[in-house]
Design a protein around this motif. Structure first.
Motif, PDB file in Angstrom:
ATOM      1  N   ASP A  83     -35.767 -84.057  20.009  1.00  0.00           N
ATOM      2  CA  ASP A  83     -36.393 -82.742  19.813  1.00  0.00           C
ATOM      3  C   ASP A  83     -37.822 -82.623  20.321  1.00  0.00           C
ATOM      4  O   ASP A  83     -38.267 -81.530  20.649  1.00  0.00           O
ATOM      5  CB  ASP A  83     -36.336 -82.282  18.352  1.00  0.00           C
ATOM      6  N   TYR A  85     -40.951 -83.552  18.702  1.00  0.00           N
ATOM      7  CA  TYR A  85     -41.919 -83.075  17.715  1.00  0.00           C
ATOM      8  C   TYR A  85     -43.323 -83.620  18.020  1.00  0.00           C
ATOM      9  O   TYR A  85     -43.476 -84.741  18.518  1.00  0.00           O
ATOM     10  CB  TYR A  85     -41.494 -83.495  16.313  1.00  0.00           C
ATOM     11  N   VAL A 107     -36.784 -83.894  24.948  1.00  0.00           N
ATOM     12  CA  VAL A 107     -37.560 -82.669  24.787  1.00  0.00           C
ATOM     13  C   VAL A 107     -36.705 -81.433  25.052  1.00  0.00           C
ATOM     14  O   VAL A 107     -35.909 -81.406  26.002  1.00  0.00           O
ATOM     15  CB  VAL A 107     -38.768 -82.687  25.751  1.00  0.00           C
ATOM     16  N   ARG A 115     -41.413 -74.149  18.134  1.00  0.00           N
ATOM     17  CA  ARG A 115     -41.007 -74.780  16.891  1.00  0.00           C
ATOM     18  C   ARG A 115     -39.488 -74.907  16.884  1.00  0.00           C
ATOM     19  O   ARG A 115     -38.812 -74.350  17.737  1.00  0.00           O
ATOM     20  CB  ARG A 115     -41.507 -73.973  15.681  1.00  0.00           C
ATOM     21  N   ASN A 116     -38.958 -75.648  15.932  1.00  0.00           N
ATOM     22  CA  ASN A 116     -37.525 -75.918  15.862  1.00  0.00           C
ATOM     23  C   ASN A 116     -36.757 -74.711  15.318  1.00  0.00           C
ATOM     24  O   ASN A 116     -36.200 -74.744  14.212  1.00  0.00           O
ATOM     25  CB  ASN A 116     -37.264 -77.155  15.004  1.00  0.00           C
ATOM     26  N   LEU A 126     -43.454 -78.414  18.131  1.00  0.00           N
ATOM     27  CA  LEU A 126     -42.935 -79.157  19.279  1.00  0.00           C
ATOM     28  C   LEU A 126     -44.041 -79.356  20.305  1.00  0.00           C
ATOM     29  O   LEU A 126     -44.956 -78.536  20.417  1.00  0.00           O
ATOM     30  CB  LEU A 126     -41.770 -78.401  19.914  1.00  0.00           C
TER      31      LEU A 126
END
Length: 254
Positions: A83, A85, A107, A115-116, A126
């Protein structure tokens, strides 16, 4: 790092590859973690200390795959972080550096500095383009995790082409370097998705869990949960060794 070596096993051939561990967020935050994505930095440090005691070194997945192709992967473990972060730079990278290890950060190219949004909370930041470059400059691999973190299982060809191909192009533009690796969001994939990853020019891809065929474009990984201590990590490493007993050294299963 960016190309498949001539003697690399083709797609469809199960790899006899060392274990690959899958992390997400490395953070001391005490906020709710309903999706079990957060491992505390102190616990992460204990994981890496265990690997060192076992004589193992954590490396990016691209390095692990290349070592497998050369027959020199013994003593290596793949370390991956899904992801992208921002806490990777703040909390994971220093621990990795302390132990002389590196990893792969997958990524979500269309969510840089976002953001997620694919989860229902809590919201986590992120990395932006500069963060992606800092990760690579520190010796870690940057891999693709689609444009928007969507499930690729059953996706239309146009969606596959956009989410896989465009993500790779965005990251390569940011890095001015090849991006050979890919990870399927949530581990969701099918034959069409794996074919699209290969067609987009990726060298390898990884899933979640020990899925078949376990070839170059469906490399299995072990999810590391927030509460996993030394016994759980040892069990996962042992389970991987047991699973690999049925895979010949050439890569093909019995």
């Amino acid at each position: 790092m960016s190309t498949t070596e001539p003697h690399a096993p083709p797609a469809g051939v199960r790899l006899r590859i060392p274990p690959v561990l899958m992390y997400h967020s490395i953070s001391p935050s005490g906020q709710p973690d309903p999706h079990r994505v957060r491992v505390h930095p102190d616990r992460f440090d204990r994981h890496l200390r265990l690997l060192r005691r076992l004589g193992l070194r954590g490396v990016p997945l691209a390095e692990l795959v290349e070592a497998h192709d050369r027959g020199t992967a013994a003593g290596l473990v793949g370390l991956t972080f899904d992801d992208g972060y921002t806490d990777f730079l703040e909390h994971a990278a220093p621990v990795l550096a302390r132990h002389g290890m590196t990893g792969t950060v997958y990524v979500v190219a269309g969510r840089l500095a976002g953001r997620n949004e694919w989860d229902d909370g809590p919201r986590l930041d992120l990395v932006d383009a500069d963060g992606v470059r800092v990760i690579a400059a520190a010796g870690h691999e940057v891999g693709s995790h689609t444009l928007h973190h969507v499930s690729l299982r059953g996706a239309d060809p146009a969606v596959l082409a956009e989410q896989i191909g465009d993500s790779r192009r965005v990251l390569e533009e940011v890095l001015q370097a090849p991006v050979p690796g890919f990870a399927y969001p949530w581990g969701h994939f099918d034959a069409a998705a794996a074919d699209a990853v290969r067609a987009a020019g990726h060298d390898h891809a990884c899933v979640t869990g020990d899925y078949l065929p376990g070839d170059r474009f469906t490399i299995p990984r072990f999810f590391v949960a927030p509460g996993d201590g030394t016994p759980q990590l040892l069990a996962k490493l042992a389970r991987h060794s047991w699973r690999m007993r049925g895979v010949r050294a050439t890569g093909r299963g019995r």
